[in-house]
Scaffold this motif. Structure first.
Motif, PDB file in Angstrom:
ATOM      1  N   GLY A 337       0.792  -1.228   0.000  1.00 55.11           N
ATOM      2  CA  GLY A 337       0.000   0.000   0.000  1.00 55.11           C
ATOM      3  C   GLY A 337       0.819   1.270   0.000  1.00 55.11           C
ATOM      4  N   VAL A 338       2.105   1.174  -0.308  1.00 56.16           N
ATOM      5  CA  VAL A 338       2.967   2.353  -0.368  1.00 56.16           C
ATOM      6  C   VAL A 338       3.159   2.769  -1.825  1.00 56.16           C
ATOM      7  CG1 VAL A 338       5.252   3.303   0.132  1.00 56.16           C
ATOM      8  CG2 VAL A 338       4.183   1.732   1.748  1.00 56.16           C
ATOM      9  N   VAL A 339       2.804   4.021  -2.129  1.00 58.51           N
ATOM     10  CA  VAL A 339       2.981   4.576  -3.469  1.00 58.51           C
ATOM     11  C   VAL A 339       4.270   5.405  -3.458  1.00 58.51           C
ATOM     12  CG1 VAL A 339       2.027   6.084  -5.236  1.00 58.51           C
ATOM     13  CG2 VAL A 339       0.504   4.633  -3.860  1.00 58.51           C
ATOM     14  N   VAL A 340       5.181   5.100  -4.370  1.00 55.49           N
ATOM     15  CA  VAL A 340       6.464   5.797  -4.434  1.00 55.49           C
ATOM     16  C   VAL A 340       6.400   6.879  -5.507  1.00 55.49           C
ATOM     17  CG1 VAL A 340       8.944   5.587  -4.791  1.00 55.49           C
ATOM     18  CG2 VAL A 340       7.689   3.738  -3.657  1.00 55.49           C
ATOM     19  N   THR A 341       6.699   8.109  -5.125  1.00 58.43           N
ATOM     20  CA  THR A 341       6.767   9.235  -6.058  1.00 58.43           C
ATOM     21  C   THR A 341       8.208   9.703  -6.148  1.00 58.43           C
ATOM     22  OG1 THR A 341       4.523   9.945  -5.487  1.00 58.43           O
ATOM     23  CG2 THR A 341       5.956  11.570  -6.555  1.00 58.43           C
ATOM     24  N   ARG A 342       8.720   9.829  -7.363  1.00 58.71           N
ATOM     25  CA  ARG A 342      10.106  10.229  -7.581  1.00 58.71           C
ATOM     26  C   ARG A 342      10.166  11.625  -8.176  1.00 58.71           C
ATOM     27  NH1 ARG A 342       9.103   4.952  -8.576  1.00 58.71           N
ATOM     28  NH2 ARG A 342      10.647   3.364  -7.984  1.00 58.71           N
ATOM     29  N   ASP A 343      11.086  12.420  -7.669  1.00 58.89           N
ATOM     30  CA  ASP A 343      11.334  13.758  -8.198  1.00 58.89           C
ATOM     31  C   ASP A 343      12.847  13.956  -8.209  1.00 58.89           C
ATOM     32  OD1 ASP A 343      11.271  16.348  -9.043  1.00 58.89           O
ATOM     33  OD2 ASP A 343      10.497  17.188  -7.166  1.00 58.89           O
ATOM     34  N   TYR A 344      13.488  13.347  -9.213  1.00 59.81           N
ATOM     35  CA  TYR A 344      14.951  13.324  -9.276  1.00 59.81           C
ATOM     36  C   TYR A 344      15.494  14.460 -10.134  1.00 59.81           C
ATOM     37  CZ  TYR A 344      14.669   8.448  -7.567  1.00 59.81           C
ATOM     38  OH  TYR A 344      14.425   7.309  -6.846  1.00 59.81           O
ATOM     39  N   ASP A 345      16.590  15.022  -9.692  1.00 64.78           N
ATOM     40  CA  ASP A 345      17.361  15.954 -10.512  1.00 64.78           C
ATOM     41  C   ASP A 345      18.416  15.132 -11.242  1.00 64.78           C
ATOM     42  OD1 ASP A 345      18.909  17.879 -11.685  1.00 64.78           O
ATOM     43  OD2 ASP A 345      19.525  18.863  -9.815  1.00 64.78           O
ATOM     44  N   ARG A 346      18.106  14.770 -12.473  1.00 64.25           N
ATOM     45  CA  ARG A 346      19.007  13.897 -13.230  1.00 64.25           C
ATOM     46  C   ARG A 346      20.300  14.600 -13.642  1.00 64.25           C
ATOM     47  NH1 ARG A 346      17.916   8.578 -12.500  1.00 64.25           N
ATOM     48  NH2 ARG A 346      15.665   8.182 -12.666  1.00 64.25           N
ATOM     49  N   ASP A 374       2.629   2.862   8.619  1.00 66.75           N
ATOM     50  CA  ASP A 374       1.941   1.576   8.804  1.00 66.75           C
ATOM     51  C   ASP A 374       1.741   0.867   7.468  1.00 66.75           C
ATOM     52  OD1 ASP A 374       1.747   1.970  11.588  1.00 66.75           O
ATOM     53  OD2 ASP A 374      -0.082   3.151  11.334  1.00 66.75           O
ATOM     54  N   GLU A 375       2.747   1.015   6.598  1.00 67.66           N
ATOM     55  CA  GLU A 375       2.807   0.331   5.299  1.00 67.66           C
ATOM     56  C   GLU A 375       1.742   0.798   4.308  1.00 67.66           C
ATOM     57  OE1 GLU A 375       3.134  -3.883   5.584  1.00 67.66           O
ATOM     58  OE2 GLU A 375       4.843  -3.811   6.947  1.00 67.66           O
ATOM     59  N   ARG A 376       1.142   1.989   4.562  1.00 70.30           N
ATOM     60  CA  ARG A 376       0.157   2.541   3.618  1.00 70.30           C
ATOM     61  C   ARG A 376       0.304   4.053   3.575  1.00 70.30           C
ATOM     62  NH1 ARG A 376      -3.515  -0.944   1.690  1.00 70.30           N
ATOM     63  NH2 ARG A 376      -3.725  -2.934   2.760  1.00 70.30           N
ATOM     64  N   GLY A 377       0.614   4.575   2.384  1.00 67.38           N
ATOM     65  CA  GLY A 377       0.779   6.014   2.241  1.00 67.38           C
ATOM     66  C   GLY A 377       1.637   6.333   1.036  1.00 67.38           C
ATOM     67  N   GLU A 378       2.117   7.566   0.970  1.00 67.41           N
ATOM     68  CA  GLU A 378       2.934   8.009  -0.160  1.00 67.41           C
ATOM     69  C   GLU A 378       4.361   8.275   0.303  1.00 67.41           C
ATOM     70  OE1 GLU A 378       3.004  11.357  -3.746  1.00 67.41           O
ATOM     71  OE2 GLU A 378       1.515  11.477  -2.145  1.00 67.41           O
ATOM     72  N   LEU A 379       5.288   7.667  -0.365  1.00 66.21           N
ATOM     73  CA  LEU A 379       6.711   7.862  -0.103  1.00 66.21           C
ATOM     74  C   LEU A 379       7.280   8.686  -1.253  1.00 66.21           C
ATOM     75  CD1 LEU A 379       9.268   7.054   1.597  1.00 66.21           C
ATOM     76  CD2 LEU A 379       9.551   5.165  -0.010  1.00 66.21           C
ATOM     77  N   THR A 380       7.775   9.879  -0.946  1.00 61.72           N
ATOM     78  CA  THR A 380       8.305  10.778  -1.974  1.00 61.72           C
ATOM     79  C   THR A 380       9.812  10.899  -1.804  1.00 61.72           C
ATOM     80  OG1 THR A 380       6.235  12.029  -1.992  1.00 61.72           O
ATOM     81  CG2 THR A 380       8.169  13.080  -2.983  1.00 61.72           C
ATOM     82  N   ILE A 381      10.545  10.680  -2.890  1.00 68.40           N
ATOM     83  CA  ILE A 381      12.004  10.782  -2.866  1.00 68.40           C
ATOM     84  C   ILE A 381      12.419  11.862  -3.861  1.00 68.40           C
ATOM     85  CG2 ILE A 381      14.188   9.542  -3.099  1.00 68.40           C
ATOM     86  CD1 ILE A 381      12.674   6.964  -2.607  1.00 68.40           C
ATOM     87  N   ARG A 382      13.068  12.905  -3.364  1.00 66.48           N
ATOM     88  CA  ARG A 382      13.503  14.032  -4.194  1.00 66.48           C
ATOM     89  C   ARG A 382      15.024  14.148  -4.137  1.00 66.48           C
ATOM     90  NH1 ARG A 382       9.159  16.149  -1.217  1.00 66.48           N
ATOM     91  NH2 ARG A 382       7.323  16.670  -2.477  1.00 66.48           N
ATOM     92  N   SER A 383      15.581  14.707  -5.180  1.00 66.20           N
ATOM     93  CA  SER A 383      17.013  15.007  -5.166  1.00 66.20           C
ATOM     94  C   SER A 383      17.232  16.340  -5.866  1.00 66.20           C
ATOM     95  CB  SER A 383      17.807  13.899  -5.876  1.00 66.20           C
ATOM     96  OG  SER A 383      17.517  13.882  -7.265  1.00 66.20           O
ATOM     97  N   HIS A 384      18.212  17.094  -5.401  1.00 63.23           N
ATOM     98  CA  HIS A 384      18.594  18.337  -6.054  1.00 63.23           C
ATOM     99  C   HIS A 384      19.996  18.722  -5.581  1.00 63.23           C
ATOM    100  CE1 HIS A 384      16.761  19.664  -2.236  1.00 63.23           C
ATOM    101  NE2 HIS A 384      17.616  20.678  -2.294  1.00 63.23           N
ATOM    102  N   ARG A 385      20.514  19.742  -6.177  1.00 59.12           N
ATOM    103  CA  ARG A 385      21.857  20.192  -5.830  1.00 59.12           C
ATOM    104  C   ARG A 385      21.780  21.525  -5.093  1.00 59.12           C
ATOM    105  NH1 ARG A 385      27.213  20.330  -9.730  1.00 59.12           N
ATOM    106  NH2 ARG A 385      28.612  21.394  -8.256  1.00 59.12           N
ATOM    107  N   GLU A 386      22.563  21.625  -4.028  1.00 61.10           N
ATOM    108  CA  GLU A 386      22.720  22.883  -3.306  1.00 61.10           C
ATOM    109  C   GLU A 386      24.218  23.144  -3.149  1.00 61.10           C
ATOM    110  OE1 GLU A 386      20.711  23.201   0.391  1.00 61.10           O
ATOM    111  OE2 GLU A 386      18.693  22.945  -0.458  1.00 61.10           O
ATOM    112  N   GLY A 387      24.738  24.077  -3.934  1.00 60.63           N
ATOM    113  CA  GLY A 387      26.166  24.373  -3.876  1.00 60.63           C
ATOM    114  C   GLY A 387      26.993  23.158  -4.237  1.00 60.63           C
ATOM    115  N   ASN A 388      27.876  22.751  -3.337  1.00 64.41           N
ATOM    116  CA  ASN A 388      28.731  21.595  -3.580  1.00 64.41           C
ATOM    117  C   ASN A 388      28.189  20.325  -2.938  1.00 64.41           C
ATOM    118  OD1 ASN A 388      30.697  23.024  -5.078  1.00 64.41           O
ATOM    119  ND2 ASN A 388      31.623  23.801  -3.188  1.00 64.41           N
TER     120      ASN A 388
END
Length: 467
Positions: A337-346, A374-388
């Motif tokens: 029941g976990v939905v994975v949302t990706r927001d990657y800075d490629r 509790d194994e049900r919800g939205e998991l969001t993974i983001r990446s970005h750059r800040e300086g170095n």
């Protein structure tokens, strides 16, 4: 006869003056334990320093829901002084491995000795340092092994599903191949007209339509199979319920076969239908075998990449690749029941890291997020750059973290989970790996509607950090 004066043969108490020794005698308590009796339980508040003068103590730690033997302590040895002076819960359970004789000193007595006797203070800190260092190594290694065990169990479950699908498909192919052989022989014996055979051959190469997996779609498909089976039965087909599902799945309806029934005999029509259904069955089973084998290959490839097998410990890696490998091998925890949302800075460049250790960070943070939801919800993974720095944020939609808990979140053995669910080392290991091994930062922001863990990793590796 047990003698408490043996206490002063130990380096810890050897430097005390005669007057102070007499004071200690007046303020100590004596204890006897039979083999198997518990001296102190893990997690309890410590009020005394104990000194084992005769016998042997066994120390145990609860790791991943099970009791693990840590060590044995033989007389003479001091125990529990670290927890007493730090005001922390006892991290181990102490029990008598043999009949034991001990003395105890109250906290006030120990603190008086610490303040007034320099030799006592030095010895106690030396003992504490050595014991804590050894314990730190043991328990962190134990937690990593426990985490590996949980991961292996999940992988075994994930591998079992496609492996079972491959086995079922391979087993079904035996019967399907026999059916196809019999149907082909029937086609030859009934002298099927060439033009009809060409039509059947064209139909056999038709790509199946997409399957509507919704409840309404399943109901429509079931009704179509019933109608098709009834229609086949009226045209003399034996056991039509075996062929109707495969023909419907291939996108056929009885109307397409009506012209064919007028051009061939009933025997020829039966042979053609059976050959067509057997052909589709073989194609379906082959597809299932391929899908199962591809899934197994995907999991094995992800695990090899996750562990950085046969690769240098420190190297420049694609952060997103490590996260995706982690998500793949943790699929057994996500699929309920976990939905994975990706927001990657490629555009992020490769980051110099210890790949397998950093992947354990992703594992611990994602595992913690899943528990929070509790194994049900939205998991969001983001990446970005800040300086170095490369910044990775892992956000869950769980119930958040109380404000009074946040300052202690990365402490070893601190956990808000119920007994057997966690031992408070996952986030501590993640913190050590990010901060000490990679010279990065690990922070957390909690609200009432979720929590975000933020990992900052330098894009330039300055030097090899210590363990």
């Amino acid at each position: 006869m047990s003698d408490p004066s043996k206490l002063f043969d130990m380096p810890l108490f050897a430097g005390l003056s005669a007057e102070r020794r007499q004071w200690v005698r007046e303020n100590l308590s004596e204890h006897r334990l039979k083999k198997g009796e518990i001296l102190m339980h893990e997690g309890q508040t410590v009020t005394h320093q104990f000194v084992l003068l005769e016998g042997e103590l066994l120390t145990e730690k609860r790791v991943a829901g099970r009791q693990v033997i840590d060590d044995t302590r033989s007389a003479p040895v001091s125990v529990a002084e670290a927890s007493l002076l730090a005001g922390m819960p006892l991290p181990l359970t102490f029990s008598a491995n043999t009949d034991c004789y001990l003395i105890s000193l109250a906290e006030s007595t120990v603190r008086t000795l610490m303040n007034e006797c320099e030799a006592f203070g030095k010895q106690i800190f030396r003992s504490m340092y050595g014991r804590i260092s050894a314990y730190d190594t043991f328990i962190l290694s134990g937690e990593k092994l426990a985490a590996l065990g949980r991961l292996s169990a999940g992988l075994a479950h994930e591998l079992n599903n496609p492996a079972a699908a491959v086995a079922r498909a391979a087993d079904g192919m035996r019967d399907a191949l026999d059916s196809l052989h019999r149907a082909t022989r029937a086609l030859v014996l009934c002298a099927m007209p060439v033009d009809v055979m060409e039509t059947l051959d064209t139909w056999a190469r038709r790509a199946p339509p997409a399957i509507d997996a919704t409840p309404a779609g399943s109901l429509r498909r079931s009704e179509a199979e019933d109608r098709f089976a009834q229609w086949l039965s009226t045209h003399g087909i034996d056991k039509p319920w075996l062929m109707a599902p495969r023909l419907v799945a291939a996108g056929f309806a009885p109307e397409e076969f009506e012209p064919l029934t007028a051009r061939v005999s009933r025997e020829q029509f039966s042979a053609g239908i059976r050959w067509l259904a057997a052909t589709f069955e073989m194609r379906f089973l082959s597809e299932q075998t391929w899908l199962g084998a591809e899934r197994i290959s995907e999991i094995v490839k992800a695990m090899k990449s996750y562990s950085y097998m046969d690769q240098a410990p420190l190297q420049e890696v694609d952060i997103h690749g490590g996260i995706e490998d982690t998500l793949t091998i943790m699929q057994h925890r996500l699929k309920h029941g976990v939905v994975v949302t990706r927001d990657y800075d490629r555009a992020l460049p490769p980051v110099p890291v210890y790949g397998s250790e950093l992947n354990q960070v992703w594992t611990n943070l994602i595992d913690n997020a899943i528990d929070a939801m509790d194994e049900r919800g939205e998991l969001t993974i983001r990446s970005h750059r800040e300086g170095n720095c490369a910044v990775i944020e892992i956000t869950d939609t769980g119930h958040g973290i109380p404000a009074d808990v946040l300052p202690r979140l990365f402490e070893p053995f601190f956990t808000t989970k119920p007994p057997g669910k966690g031992n408070g080392l996952g986030l501590h290991i993640a913190y050590r790996t990010v901060v000490h091994r990679h010279e990065g930062r690990l922070g957390v922001v909690a609200t009432e509607v979720g929590t975000t863990f933020q990992v900052r990793l330098p894009l330039v590796h300055r030097h090899a950090p210590g363990g």
